[in-house]
Design an enzyme around this catalytic site. Structure first.
Site, PDB file in Angstrom:
ATOM      1  N   HIS A 107       0.410  -1.428  -0.328  1.00 12.87           N
ATOM      2  CA  HIS A 107      -0.030  -0.118   0.277  1.00 12.87           C
ATOM      3  C   HIS A 107       0.510   1.044   0.180  1.00 12.87           C
ATOM      4  CE1 HIS A 107       0.986   0.093   4.357  1.00 12.87           C
ATOM      5  NE2 HIS A 107       0.102  -0.937   4.400  1.00 12.87           N
TER       6      HIS A 107
ATOM      7  N   HIS B 220       4.271   1.296   2.034  1.00 11.17           N
ATOM      8  CA  HIS B 220       5.101   0.926   2.040  1.00 11.17           C
ATOM      9  C   HIS B 220       6.262   1.770   0.883  1.00 11.17           C
ATOM     10  CE1 HIS B 220       2.299  -2.866   3.238  1.00 11.17           C
ATOM     11  NE2 HIS B 220       3.070  -2.790   4.179  1.00 11.17           N
TER      12      HIS B 220
ATOM     13  N   CYS C 141       2.295 -10.640  21.013  1.00  8.59           N
ATOM     14  CA  CYS C 141       1.120 -10.330  19.811  1.00  8.59           C
ATOM     15  C   CYS C 141       2.004 -10.985  18.709  1.00  8.59           C
ATOM     16  CB  CYS C 141       1.064  -8.874  20.556  1.00  8.59           C
ATOM     17  SG  CYS C 141      -0.109  -7.934  18.452  1.00  8.59           S
TER      18      CYS C 141
ATOM     19  N   CYS D  51       2.778  -7.891  15.823  1.00  5.82           N
ATOM     20  CA  CYS D  51       3.840  -6.964  16.087  1.00  5.82           C
ATOM     21  C   CYS D  51       4.581  -7.909  15.990  1.00  5.82           C
ATOM     22  CB  CYS D  51       4.105  -6.777  17.879  1.00  5.82           C
ATOM     23  SG  CYS D  51       2.662  -5.460  17.153  1.00  5.82           S
TER      24      CYS D  51
ATOM     25  N   CYS E  15      -3.356  -5.459  22.727  1.00  9.64           N
ATOM     26  CA  CYS E  15      -2.241  -4.957  22.026  1.00  9.64           C
ATOM     27  C   CYS E  15      -2.997  -3.000  21.525  1.00  9.64           C
ATOM     28  CB  CYS E  15      -1.862  -5.853  20.724  1.00  9.64           C
ATOM     29  SG  CYS E  15      -0.076  -4.543  19.466  1.00  9.64           S
TER      30      CYS E  15
ATOM     31  N   HIS F  14      -3.021  -3.690  17.470  1.00  8.66           N
ATOM     32  CA  HIS F  14      -3.805  -4.718  16.251  1.00  8.66           C
ATOM     33  C   HIS F  14      -5.215  -4.871  16.570  1.00  8.66           C
ATOM     34  CE1 HIS F  14       0.656  -5.079  14.854  1.00  8.66           C
ATOM     35  NE2 HIS F  14       0.007  -5.691  13.704  1.00  8.66           N
TER      36      HIS F  14
ATOM     37  N   LYS G 123      -5.706   6.070  11.328  1.00 10.05           N
ATOM     38  CA  LYS G 123      -4.338   4.712  10.997  1.00 10.05           C
ATOM     39  C   LYS G 123      -4.657   4.082   9.792  1.00 10.05           C
ATOM     40  CE  LYS G 123      -2.021   0.964  13.035  1.00 10.05           C
ATOM     41  NZ  LYS G 123      -1.435   0.522  14.050  1.00 10.05           N
TER      42      LYS G 123
ATOM     43  N   LYS H   9      -6.631  -2.999   7.008  1.00  8.50           N
ATOM     44  CA  LYS H   9      -7.608  -3.369   6.715  1.00  8.50           C
ATOM     45  C   LYS H   9      -9.024  -3.007   7.335  1.00  8.50           C
ATOM     46  CE  LYS H   9      -5.593  -7.360   6.044  1.00  8.50           C
ATOM     47  NZ  LYS H   9      -4.502  -7.987   5.957  1.00  8.50           N
TER      48      LYS H   9
HETATM   49  N1  MSP Z   1       9.058  -6.591   7.980  1.00  6.97           N
HETATM   50  C1  MSP Z   1       9.018  -5.535   8.665  1.00  6.97           C
HETATM   51  C2  MSP Z   1      10.638  -5.205   9.001  1.00  6.97           C
HETATM   52  C3  MSP Z   1      11.558  -5.163   8.503  1.00  6.97           C
HETATM   53  S1  MSP Z   1      12.759  -4.563   7.996  1.00  6.97           S
HETATM   54  C4  MSP Z   1      14.137  -5.689   8.622  1.00  6.97           C
HETATM   55  C5  MSP Z   1       7.706  -4.255   8.670  1.00  6.97           C
HETATM   56  N2  MSP Z   1       6.827  -4.760   7.521  1.00  6.97           N
HETATM   57  S2  MSP Z   1       5.768  -3.639   6.917  1.00  6.97           S
HETATM   58  O1  MSP Z   1       5.548  -3.759   6.047  1.00  6.97           O
HETATM   59  O2  MSP Z   1       5.109  -4.087   8.498  1.00  6.97           O
HETATM   60  O3  MSP Z   1       6.453  -2.644   6.882  1.00  6.97           O
HETATM   61  C6  MSP Z   1       6.627  -0.805   7.356  1.00  6.97           C
HETATM   62  C7  MSP Z   1       7.490  -0.749   7.079  1.00  6.97           C
HETATM   63  O4  MSP Z   1       6.361  -0.214   6.220  1.00  6.97           O
HETATM   64  C8  MSP Z   1       7.604   0.894   8.364  1.00  6.97           C
HETATM   65  O5  MSP Z   1       8.716   1.064   8.504  1.00  6.97           O
HETATM   66  C9  MSP Z   1       7.407   2.063   6.681  1.00  6.97           C
HETATM   67  O6  MSP Z   1       8.092   2.248   6.229  1.00  6.97           O
HETATM   68  C10 MSP Z   1       6.067   1.587   5.895  1.00  6.97           C
HETATM   69  N3  MSP Z   1       5.000   2.021   6.577  1.00  6.97           N
HETATM   70  C11 MSP Z   1       3.898   1.238   6.457  1.00  6.97           C
HETATM   71  N4  MSP Z   1       3.220   2.331   7.273  1.00  6.97           N
HETATM   72  C12 MSP Z   1       2.845   3.501   6.756  1.00  6.97           C
HETATM   73  C13 MSP Z   1       2.164   4.883   6.895  1.00  6.97           C
HETATM   74  N5  MSP Z   1       1.138   4.578   6.936  1.00  6.97           N
HETATM   75  N6  MSP Z   1       3.004   5.452   6.717  1.00  6.97           N
HETATM   76  C14 MSP Z   1       4.490   5.697   6.534  1.00  6.97           C
HETATM   77  N7  MSP Z   1       4.937   4.882   6.341  1.00  6.97           N
HETATM   78  C15 MSP Z   1       4.435   3.378   6.420  1.00  6.97           C
HETATM   79  O7  MSP Z   1       7.931  -3.784   9.434  1.00  6.97           O
END
Ligand code: MSP
Length: 475
Positions: free
Chosen positions: A18, A21, A126, A129, A143, A146, A298, A301
């Site tokens: 999304h 990312h 959790c 997390c 949590c 979540h 936030k 889903k």
């Molecule tokens: N898999 C772990 C990361 C491991 S790194 C060794 C993880 N993955 S995640 O799919 O949850 O991605 C988290 C990352 O996605 C955040 O750190 C950020 O870079 C990005 N973001 C996810 N949601 C976001 C927002 N709402 N706003 C900005 N960035 C966001 O955690």
């Protein structure tokens, strides 16, 4: 340093990609293009995080094998990045053989260095997390991220002696040997270190978590998914597998990790500690960007407000989407995204701003048969451009992408004002004014290149051929 390794977090495949990312990955792409334009050699690394209970659960729910499920979602990430014209150098998957081997080697090394011990453990886990939570972190026993009740888990695990490295990490951060930015986040990390942190478990019992990498010295245990995931940063550049590559892209490069603040503790504390324990170099820099909400909420889903970057690309085009995502709010701060505002911003900054300026100047140039972008412009213009470039480079080095865009758009407004002031259409000798403007536009084309690569190319093409085409049709 001339060589830079830029990384994004590797994204969990339990969920589709999304714009959260996309935001981090896009920023890494922009910085990569910028550093390359400066003549630096850059390795841009991204990928997917595919192990752990959370992913195994999602696979089961969708009636697929974990591997099949991971393959599918991992491809969706690749596809999304392709749609955004994001050009990474390597896409690491934690289910890659090469990664799994590197992880095992690293864990053996930790053991060899006596940085691991065994302990009976009970805690509140959790799955969302993928970590143990303390009572303090819960809100009404739940949590907060979540909205689920953590499980009480009691098992034998292997622990990493984190506490042994905390003092050293604090020093490294204070001395900016490990540079954490922006400043307020650095202070947050120092605050965490001050509170004190416990050793953390680096394995899970196999009967509970099956989908992962086996712990090499105890086959009843699986390596904790976060340890597995962090190691992507070195497995992808040849750790334990290709000495030459590892030297080039880890030991001799400037390492820059980009991430969101949700995973700060893992990156700013756990990760350097693990590296110190085995005697490897730690990253030079971690930049933590803010999180955005959607209309104040936030993104989730359950709320059904998750925005897919592919949808924005469909509506606005690739470059416009890149611009819209990065021009919402300063990169290091939190912000809110309002999708209705996208259209407004698109029309004002891209259609009426950049697009209109280029069209106006080219029309004037065509009418007056001028095609020159090389003659040095008048002093006033040159000063403005030089000042813009100076600010641009400084801001880029500080990862202030939003402010960089502001700086470029100020130059665009400056050109609009210059046209209004000079009124070349009324002037019988408008050559100088027009060639000044052409010069500005070719500079603007260079400045926007990391953000809007296709538009930059189109402008250069139009300047060369002297043919004007609409860059951003009004929506
Ligand atoms: N898999 C772990 C990361 C491991 S790194 C060794 C993880 N993955 S995640 O799919 O949850 O991605 C988290 C990352 O996605 C955040 O750190 C950020 O870079 C990005 N973001 C996810 N949601 C976001 C927002 N709402 N706003 C900005 N960035 C966001 O955690």
């Amino acid at each position: 340093m001339k060589k830079i390794l830029i990384t994004t977090p590797i994204y969990y495949v339990n969920d589709k990609p999304h714009i959260g990312h996309a935001y981090t990955t896009l920023a890494a792409d922009v910085l990569t293009r910028f550093f390359r334009a400066q003549g630096k050699e850059v390795f841009f690394l991204t990928g997917t995080d595919e192990h752990g209970a959370k992913i195994a659960d999602s696979a089961e729910k969708s009636g697929k094998s974990p591997k099949e499920f991971c393959d599918e979602i991992s491809d969706l990430f690749k596809k999304s990045w392709e749609n955004l014209n994001i050009k990474y150098d390597y896409f690491v998957r934690t289910t890659d053989k090469r990664h799994e081997e590197a992880v095992k080697k690293f864990i053996e090394k930790l053991k060899e260095k006596d940085a691991i011990y065994e302990k009976e453990y009970e805690g509140l886990y959790c799955v969302g997390c993928e970590k143990f939570l303390t009572e303090k972190e819960l809100v009404d026993g739940i949590c907060p991220d979540h909205k689920t009740k953590p499980e009480i888990i009691s098992e034998k695990n292997y622990f990493f002696k984190l506490k042994d490295y905390l003092k050293e990490i604090e020093n490294l951060i204070r001395k900016n040997k490990l540079e954490i930015g922006p400043e307020h986040i650095k202070n947050e990390v120092l605050g965490l270190l001050k509170q004190g942190l416990d050793d953390f478990s680096i394995s899970r019992q196999k009967e509970r978590v099956k989908w992962g990498i086996d712990l090499p010295f105890d086959n009843n245990q699986i390596i904790y998914v976060w340890v597995d995931a962090l190691l992507n940063y070195i497995s992808a550049v040849g750790y334990g597998d290709n000495k030459k590559e590892f030297k080039k892209w880890w030991e001799d490069a400037r390492i820059v990790h980009l991430l969101g603040k949700d995973i700060l503790k893992f990156h700013a504390i756990y990760w350097p500690a693990m590296l110190l324990a085995v005697g490897e170099k730690i990253p030079e820099q971690e930049f933590i960007h803010g999180f955005f909400t959607i209309n104040g909420q936030k993104m989730s889903k359950t709320l059904g407000n998750v925005i897919d970057s592919n949808k924005i690309v469909e509506k606005f085009g690739v470059d416009a989407t890149r611009y819209l995502l990065l021009s919402q709010f300063p990169f290091g701060q939190d912000g809110d995204i309002k999708q209705e505002k996208f259209i407004e911003k698109y029309n004002s900054d891209l259609a009426n701003g950049l697009g209109n300026l280029v069209a106006r100047v080219l029309t004037l140039a065509i009418r007056n048969k001028i095609q020159d972008t090389n003659t040095k412009p008048e002093k006033e213009i040159l000063n403005k451009i030089n000042k813009t470039k100076e600010n641009y480079e400084k801001l880029m080095e500080e990862f202030r992408l939003y402010e960089v865009l502001e700086e470029i758009w100020k130059l665009i407004s400056f050109c609009d004002e210059y046209i209004e002031k000079e009124k070349p259409w009324k002037n019988p000798n408008p050559e100088k004014t027009i060639s000044n403007l052409l010069y500005c536009i070719s500079e603007i084309a260079d400045l926007i290149a990391p953000f809007l690569p296709q538009t930059s190319e189109k402008i250069k093409e139009q300047l060369k051929t002297g043919k004007s085409e609409i860059l951003f049709p009004r929506i």
